[in-house]
Motif scaffolding. Sequence first.
Motif, PDB file in Angstrom:
ATOM      1  N   UNK A   1       0.604  -1.370  -0.040  1.00  0.00           N
ATOM      2  CA  UNK A   1      -0.009   0.014   0.070  1.00  0.00           C
ATOM      3  C   UNK A   1       1.095   1.660  -0.016  1.00  0.00           C
ATOM      4  N   UNK A   2       0.503   2.402  -0.697  1.00  0.00           N
ATOM      5  CA  UNK A   2       1.376   3.576  -0.387  1.00  0.00           C
ATOM      6  C   UNK A   2       1.158   4.679   0.199  1.00  0.00           C
ATOM      7  N   UNK A   3       1.688   4.920   1.166  1.00  0.00           N
ATOM      8  CA  UNK A   3       0.879   6.503   1.647  1.00  0.00           C
ATOM      9  C   UNK A   3       2.063   7.113   1.517  1.00  0.00           C
ATOM     10  N   UNK A   4       1.275   8.357   1.783  1.00  0.00           N
ATOM     11  CA  UNK A   4       1.733   9.901   1.420  1.00  0.00           C
ATOM     12  C   UNK A   4       1.754  10.348   2.460  1.00  0.00           C
ATOM     13  N   UNK A   5       3.261  10.873   3.278  1.00  0.00           N
ATOM     14  CA  UNK A   5       3.117  11.665   4.809  1.00  0.00           C
ATOM     15  C   UNK A   5       3.876  13.001   4.679  1.00  0.00           C
ATOM     16  N   UNK A   6       2.893  14.080   4.330  1.00  0.00           N
ATOM     17  CA  UNK A   6       3.632  15.434   4.411  1.00  0.00           C
ATOM     18  C   UNK A   6       4.277  15.938   5.874  1.00  0.00           C
ATOM     19  N   UNK A   7       5.250  17.258   5.237  1.00  0.00           N
ATOM     20  CA  UNK A   7       5.779  17.721   6.738  1.00  0.00           C
ATOM     21  C   UNK A   7       6.640  18.734   6.475  1.00  0.00           C
ATOM     22  N   UNK A   8       6.613  19.652   7.630  1.00  0.00           N
ATOM     23  CA  UNK A   8       7.844  20.831   7.550  1.00  0.00           C
ATOM     24  C   UNK A   8       6.499  22.459   7.287  1.00  0.00           C
ATOM     25  N   UNK A   9       5.266  22.047   6.992  1.00  0.00           N
ATOM     26  CA  UNK A   9       4.619  23.508   7.262  1.00  0.00           C
ATOM     27  C   UNK A   9       4.677  24.529   8.827  1.00  0.00           C
ATOM     28  N   UNK A  10       4.282  25.467   8.412  1.00  0.00           N
ATOM     29  CA  UNK A  10       4.129  26.161   9.540  1.00  0.00           C
ATOM     30  C   UNK A  10       3.527  27.206   9.370  1.00  0.00           C
ATOM     31  N   UNK A  11       3.997  28.804  10.001  1.00  0.00           N
ATOM     32  CA  UNK A  11       3.923  29.888   9.959  1.00  0.00           C
ATOM     33  C   UNK A  11       4.897  30.645   9.798  1.00  0.00           C
ATOM     34  N   UNK A  12       5.270  31.542   8.809  1.00  0.00           N
ATOM     35  CA  UNK A  12       6.681  31.924   8.026  1.00  0.00           C
ATOM     36  C   UNK A  12       6.263  33.496   7.882  1.00  0.00           C
ATOM     37  N   UNK A  13       6.535  34.813   8.223  1.00  0.00           N
ATOM     38  CA  UNK A  13       7.122  35.750   7.924  1.00  0.00           C
ATOM     39  C   UNK A  13       7.058  35.661   6.189  1.00  0.00           C
ATOM     40  N   UNK A  14       6.732  36.896   5.806  1.00  0.00           N
ATOM     41  CA  UNK A  14       6.986  37.091   4.450  1.00  0.00           C
ATOM     42  C   UNK A  14       8.530  37.161   3.726  1.00  0.00           C
ATOM     43  N   UNK A  15       8.973  36.822   3.089  1.00  0.00           N
ATOM     44  CA  UNK A  15      10.289  37.117   2.597  1.00  0.00           C
ATOM     45  C   UNK A  15      10.536  35.624   3.209  1.00  0.00           C
ATOM     46  N   UNK A  16      10.400  35.057   4.207  1.00  0.00           N
ATOM     47  CA  UNK A  16      10.570  33.537   4.981  1.00  0.00           C
ATOM     48  C   UNK A  16      10.830  32.761   4.077  1.00  0.00           C
ATOM     49  N   UNK A  17      11.589  31.217   4.885  1.00  0.00           N
ATOM     50  CA  UNK A  17      11.924  30.491   3.845  1.00  0.00           C
ATOM     51  C   UNK A  17      11.061  29.198   4.955  1.00  0.00           C
ATOM     52  N   UNK A  18      11.164  27.772   3.539  1.00  0.00           N
ATOM     53  CA  UNK A  18      10.425  27.098   4.705  1.00  0.00           C
ATOM     54  C   UNK A  18      10.930  25.632   3.453  1.00  0.00           C
ATOM     55  N   UNK A  19      11.519  24.504   4.472  1.00  0.00           N
ATOM     56  CA  UNK A  19      11.307  23.176   3.353  1.00  0.00           C
ATOM     57  C   UNK A  19      10.043  21.941   3.597  1.00  0.00           C
ATOM     58  N   UNK A  20       9.183  22.217   2.478  1.00  0.00           N
ATOM     59  CA  UNK A  20       8.107  20.771   2.872  1.00  0.00           C
ATOM     60  C   UNK A  20       9.694  19.221   2.528  1.00  0.00           C
ATOM     61  N   UNK A  21       8.753  18.366   3.134  1.00  0.00           N
ATOM     62  CA  UNK A  21       9.300  16.963   2.674  1.00  0.00           C
ATOM     63  C   UNK A  21       7.939  15.899   3.266  1.00  0.00           C
ATOM     64  N   UNK A  22       7.781  15.363   1.791  1.00  0.00           N
ATOM     65  CA  UNK A  22       7.157  13.858   1.782  1.00  0.00           C
ATOM     66  C   UNK A  22       7.924  12.664   1.239  1.00  0.00           C
ATOM     67  N   UNK A  23       7.651  11.891   2.412  1.00  0.00           N
ATOM     68  CA  UNK A  23       7.980  10.220   2.937  1.00  0.00           C
ATOM     69  C   UNK A  23       6.395   9.664   1.967  1.00  0.00           C
ATOM     70  N   UNK A  24       7.130   8.559   1.483  1.00  0.00           N
ATOM     71  CA  UNK A  24       6.834   7.663   0.173  1.00  0.00           C
ATOM     72  C   UNK A  24       6.409   6.323   1.039  1.00  0.00           C
ATOM     73  N   UNK A  25       5.821   5.514   1.056  1.00  0.00           N
ATOM     74  CA  UNK A  25       6.452   4.046   1.858  1.00  0.00           C
ATOM     75  C   UNK A  25       6.122   3.564   0.823  1.00  0.00           C
ATOM     76  N   UNK A  26       6.373   2.432   0.392  1.00  0.00           N
ATOM     77  CA  UNK A  26       4.696   1.433  -0.426  1.00  0.00           C
ATOM     78  C   UNK A  26       6.760   1.467  -2.331  1.00  0.00           C
ATOM     79  N   UNK A  27       6.524   0.532  -3.124  1.00  0.00           N
ATOM     80  CA  UNK A  27       7.653   0.356  -3.653  1.00  0.00           C
ATOM     81  C   UNK A  27       7.517   1.456  -5.345  1.00  0.00           C
ATOM     82  N   UNK A  28       6.931   2.105  -5.488  1.00  0.00           N
ATOM     83  CA  UNK A  28       6.743   2.653  -6.966  1.00  0.00           C
ATOM     84  C   UNK A  28       7.243   3.839  -7.190  1.00  0.00           C
ATOM     85  N   UNK A  29       7.959   4.799  -5.290  1.00  0.00           N
ATOM     86  CA  UNK A  29       7.847   5.663  -5.919  1.00  0.00           C
ATOM     87  C   UNK A  29       9.679   6.111  -7.017  1.00  0.00           C
TER      88      UNK A  29
END
Length: 111
Positions: A1-29
């Motif tokens: 079974x394929x599952x996708x889990x995002x992380x890294x979101x949040x509150x940031x000020x204009x001009x700031x940076x964030x890095x989002x991640x998406x971890x995928x389980x399963x063999x089709x990545x």
Amino acid sequence: QVQLVESGGGLVQPGGSLRLSCAVSGSIFSIYALGWYRQAPGKQRELVAAITNGGNTNYADSVKGRFTISRDNAKNTVYLQMNNLKPEDTAVYYCKLANYWGKGTLVTVSS
């Protein structure tokens, strides 16, 4: 079974940076392209960035030059580096692989 889990979101000020991640389980990545989408309140979900299994990328015009998508096939993870964030980038961000979606991570850009 394929599952996708995002992380890294949040509150940031204009001009700031964030890095989002998406971890995928399963063999089709490594087989499929991956995409990051976002949906702001009252708006339709839109494609932000995509990356093929060969590493080719494309971006929405609104994020070109500010966002970078990348993938690590060894870690079954796709990333979205977001720089110079603007209030209009506020949305729930989702990753997608084939017909599978994650549940999303909220990004809020506000002072």
